[in-house]
Design an enzyme around this catalytic site. Structure first.
Site, PDB file in Angstrom:
ATOM      1  CE1 TYR A 113      36.389  38.695  42.803  1.00 19.09           C
ATOM      2  CE2 TYR A 113      37.750  38.555  40.842  1.00 19.09           C
ATOM      3  CZ  TYR A 113      36.630  38.162  41.555  1.00 19.09           C
ATOM      4  OH  TYR A 113      35.772  37.234  41.025  1.00 19.09           O
ATOM      5  CD1 TRP A 115      41.747  38.440  39.787  1.00 23.13           C
ATOM      6  CD2 TRP A 115      43.742  37.625  39.236  1.00 23.13           C
ATOM      7  NE1 TRP A 115      41.556  37.199  39.237  1.00 23.13           N
ATOM      8  CE2 TRP A 115      42.764  36.683  38.881  1.00 23.13           C
ATOM      9  CE3 TRP A 115      45.090  37.327  38.983  1.00 23.13           C
ATOM     10  CZ2 TRP A 115      43.069  35.467  38.293  1.00 23.13           C
ATOM     11  CZ3 TRP A 115      45.401  36.115  38.399  1.00 23.13           C
ATOM     12  CH2 TRP A 115      44.403  35.197  38.055  1.00 23.13           C
TER      13      TRP A 115
END
Length: 773
Positions: A113, A115
């Site tokens: 992901y 992030w």
């Protein structure tokens, strides 16, 4: 003698100055120009030498002894064996080569992901995807847990990529402050969520803008089961809606507009299409059920007169309808986004300053900020030769059902047979729904490889764990498209243990697979920083913007670009409104599609051709609520980003007895003999977790709120009890619909009881057992 240095760094939750003494971070001070700095940054000091760090390459004992294969429950339970980097990279390269040769590249699932780090080069998702593309590709995921349903429905209705809609075509705060009379917030606007933004948010402005709008006379309505879903300072009217029923409320509002002559016929005739097919449904001509306020009231929990009064207010002045991300993370989550656009079209205010519809305010920082958005500076991922993909929230389905067909946005696809999972910079045992089901699915692949600084729940369930550096142990550049700053993220401390940055890890594996030149292009990490910076610098020169040469920037540390201000504000859909023929939307009709022939043509039973109320699989009006009478919502945490820095002081200080806190109404607590501060067990047929009760009348009765982000910590011996307070031990793992296949995590019924006896220890941050070979 003590040595003391300071370093500027960036993060997804803000910019900070780090003070380092004798190789340790001892101080974290927020950027001086930040009006509302996030307290999450204080946990940075705890990140580098946390007990949860991975000290050196590790291999699960059973995998090392027996080779690759389905784990049969061993992942997450067996100890690890430390190995050298040379051995680890040999094992990884050999396993990748085996799977490619025996099963093809589509048998590799490239997780991750975005992030992992605010740094543009050491961006875990870009690094792992670039590496996998260099070796022939991989099965990938599309969309996000946060906005998957929205990302699919918005292009059909408004002809825009959802992220483009959110950043460029959602009214900006100066327009709202000047022109909006009434701001109706479905799902609220939580400034706590706006602490974070992809790539960084140097000035946190959502809270100040909300207060400024209220000061200038904007009236707010908070449609949410939680009063705390907006700032108290905006004095919002609170409509405590039953979770997952916002569409019923919107239909009740629409019925009033239609039957009281408050609908903008001219707008619907010239700038929208399909109202003539939606109107009979609204009036009950097609199904015998008029969607009156009296019909909506028992469904959504808001009385009919309140619905009627709100509809009239919305038609009296300039009204902006906003929808939070949370509403589409539910069964049939496409519908509230579609219905909100329909309401705005009925009011005829799309394209007016401060009116119409907007999505995602407060979901992350930067939405609505008056800024000229500049993208770029991310490491190129290359091209993926493999065309196999899944919607991101369908990971467990994929692993459990290889070869099975599924529907997605008009396509009939097949789940691939995944033999190897490579994850870098992410924690699916936070993001995913029904973690006990994911636990079962996670045992199916033959090998799971993870690059990770900490022993996250995902790392503990890997076969090979490669210790990665944190953002504070390497050089990088902080830069976000919605931010005015470029920040030199200089290495502040030495890598912990044997940790290496992801680029070095992948470069070494690439060497063994014969693709090092393709992966590195002959550059080391610092060369890449300069290259990405110079490419960005050249790109923005075409916009009339200048940046200093790299050497000057690196010395200076932080540069502000002149891209923020009211001069960067235009009226979303303004040109379309003025001349829809000359400026059509990118929908098949060129107009707002209240009815979509495209979607109707898919023939989905869970997503018809116009917005509609469809009962969720679980909600308080369902027969199932007799067994599980409380609706669980799982908002984003105020003290961390997803599960990042859960071990840090900001997160730890908000817990009680080391556990996340669940908010419930005093009436629900009294009915169960629960007092404020009691330990409680929250449970349903999917699992159970422990939490600590906090009583509040700022939540709708029948609803409980447990924030996400607690590291998954199930009891070890055959029990489904999660000890830390992770709501995804309870959430529903089903797609929003065949159209979007997003996460339905907010569709979950539970029961709650007082926990008797001694609380079991929380072991979420403890490293797994390590043994010798």
């Amino acid at each position: 003698m003590t040595t003391r240095q300071t370093f500027t760094t960036s993060s997804h939750w803000g910019a900070y100055t780090l003070t380092v003494e004798d190789g340790r971070i001892v101080g974290v001070d927020p950027f001086a120009g930040d009006p509302e700095p996030s307290a999450i940054g204080q946990s940075i000091a705890d990140a580098v030498d946390s007990e949860a760090r991975v000290t050196q390459p590790m291999v699960r004992k059973g995998w090392l002894e027996n080779g690759p294969g389905p784990a049969g429950g061993a992942r997450g339970r067996e100890p690890f064996v430390p190995v050298s980097w040379e051995t680890a990279t040999d094992l990884v390269a050999g396993e990748i080569a085996r799977v490619r040769e025996a099963h093809g590249n589509q048998a590799i699932y490239g997780g991750s992901y975005g992030w992992a780090s605010a740094g543009r080069f050491h961006h875990g998702q870009s690094q792992v995807h670039r590496f996998l593309n260099c070796i022939g590709g991989y099965t990938y995921s599309v969309k996000s847990y946060s906005t998957a349903a929205a990302q699919v429905i918005v292009p059909h209705v408004l002809g825009l990529n959802f992220l483009d809609m959110m950043w460029h075509h959602t009214p900006r705060w100066p327009l709202i402050a000047e022109h909006t009379d009434l701001f109706v917030m479905f799902g609220g606007i939580g400034s706590k969520n706006a602490q974070v933004s992809m790539g960084g948010v140097t000035r946190h402005s959502t809270g100040p803008w909300l207060k400024e709008c209220r000061r200038r006379g904007v009236d707010f309505v908070n449609v949410s089961p939680l009063a705390s879903d907006t700032l108290a300072e905006v004095d919002a009217q609170w409509l405590p809606v039953v979770p997952n029923t916002d569409v019923a409320l919107m239909l009740g509002l629409a019925h009033v507009l239609e039957t009281e002559g408050l609908t903008d016929r001219e707008f619907l005739a010239t700038r929208a299409t399909g109202y003539e097919k939606f109107r009979p449904y609204l009036l009950g001509e097609t199904d015998g059920t008029p969607k009156t306020p009296e019909w909506a009231a028992p469904i959504c929990g808001i009385d009919a007169e309140t619905i009627r009064a709100l509809a009239r207010r919305m038609a009296q002045g300039c009204t902006l309808i906003s929808v939070s991300w949370s509403l589409q993370r539910a069964h049939h989550g496409e519908q509230p986004y579609w219905m909100a656009a329909t309401l705005a079209a009925m009011l005829g205010q799309i394209g007016l300053p401060g009116g119409g519809v907007g999505y995602g305010y407060g979901a992350i920082g930067g939405i609505g900020t008056p800024i000229k958005r500049l993208d770029g500076m991310t490491l190129p991922q290359g091209q993926n030769p493999v065309g196999t993909f899944i919607p991101v929230a369908r990971i467990a389905d994929m692993l459990l059902n290889p070869g099975e067909p599924f529907d997605y946005d008009g396509k009939r696809l097949t789940y691939p047979d995944i033999r190897l999972v490579y994850w870098c910079g992410g924690n699916p045992f936070h993001h995913h729904q029904d973690l006990n089901r994911l636990e079962q699915a996670w045992q199916r692949p033959e090998t799971v490889i993870v690059n990770e600084p900490w022993w996250t729940p995902t790392a503990k369930r890997a076969d090979i764990v490669l210790p990665a550096t944190t953002p504070y142990e390497r050089n990088d550049i902080g830069r976000a498209g919605s931010d005015a700053f470029v920040i030199a993220m200089k290495q502040a401390v030495q890598p912990f243990g044997q940790a290496r940055d992801d680029y070095t890890i992948f470069a070494d594996i690439s060497e063994k697979l014969g693709v090092r030149a393709a992966f590195t292009e002959g550059r080391d990490a610092q060369d890449w920083l300069e290259h990405l910076y110079d490419r960005f610098r050249q790109g923005i020169a075409a916009e009339g913007l200048t940046l200093p040469p790299f050497e000057s920037f690196w010395e200076q540390g932080i540069v502000e670009l002149p891209v923020e201000g009211d001069e960067h504000v235009d009226v979303p859909f303004g040109d379309f409104r003025k001349d829809p023929a000359a400026h059509p939307l990118k929908t098949p009709s060129g107009k707002v599609e209240i009815f979509s022939q495209t979607i109707a043509g898919f023939g989905y039973d869970d997503c018809p051709g116009h917005p509609a109320w469809m009962e969720p699989a679980e909600w308080l009006g369902a027969p199932l609520a007799k067994t599980w009478p409380l609706h669980l919502v799982s908002p984003q945490p105020a003290t961390k980003l997803h599960s990042q820095l859960d071990f840090g002081r900001t997160s730890a200080n908000a817990k009680v007895q080391g556990r996340e806190v669940v908010t419930m109404h005093p009436d629900d607590a009294a009915a169960r003999g629960i007092a404020n501060g009691d330990a409680v067990r929250i449970f349903n047929a999917r699992g159970a977790c422990l939490s600590i009760a906090r009583l509040s009348d700022a939540i709708r009765p029948g609803v409980v709120a447990l924030p996400t982000g607690a590291w998954f910590d199930p009891a070890r011996e055959g029990s489904s009890l999660e000890r830390h307070g992770n709501p995804n031990a309870l959430s529903l793992d089903t797609g929003t619909s065949k159209l979007g296949q997003g996460s339905s995590a907010h569709t979950a019924l539970v029961e709650l009881e007082r926990f008797e006896g001694p609380l079991p220890p929380v072991e979420a941050f403890a490293p797994p057992p390590v043994v010798s070979r």
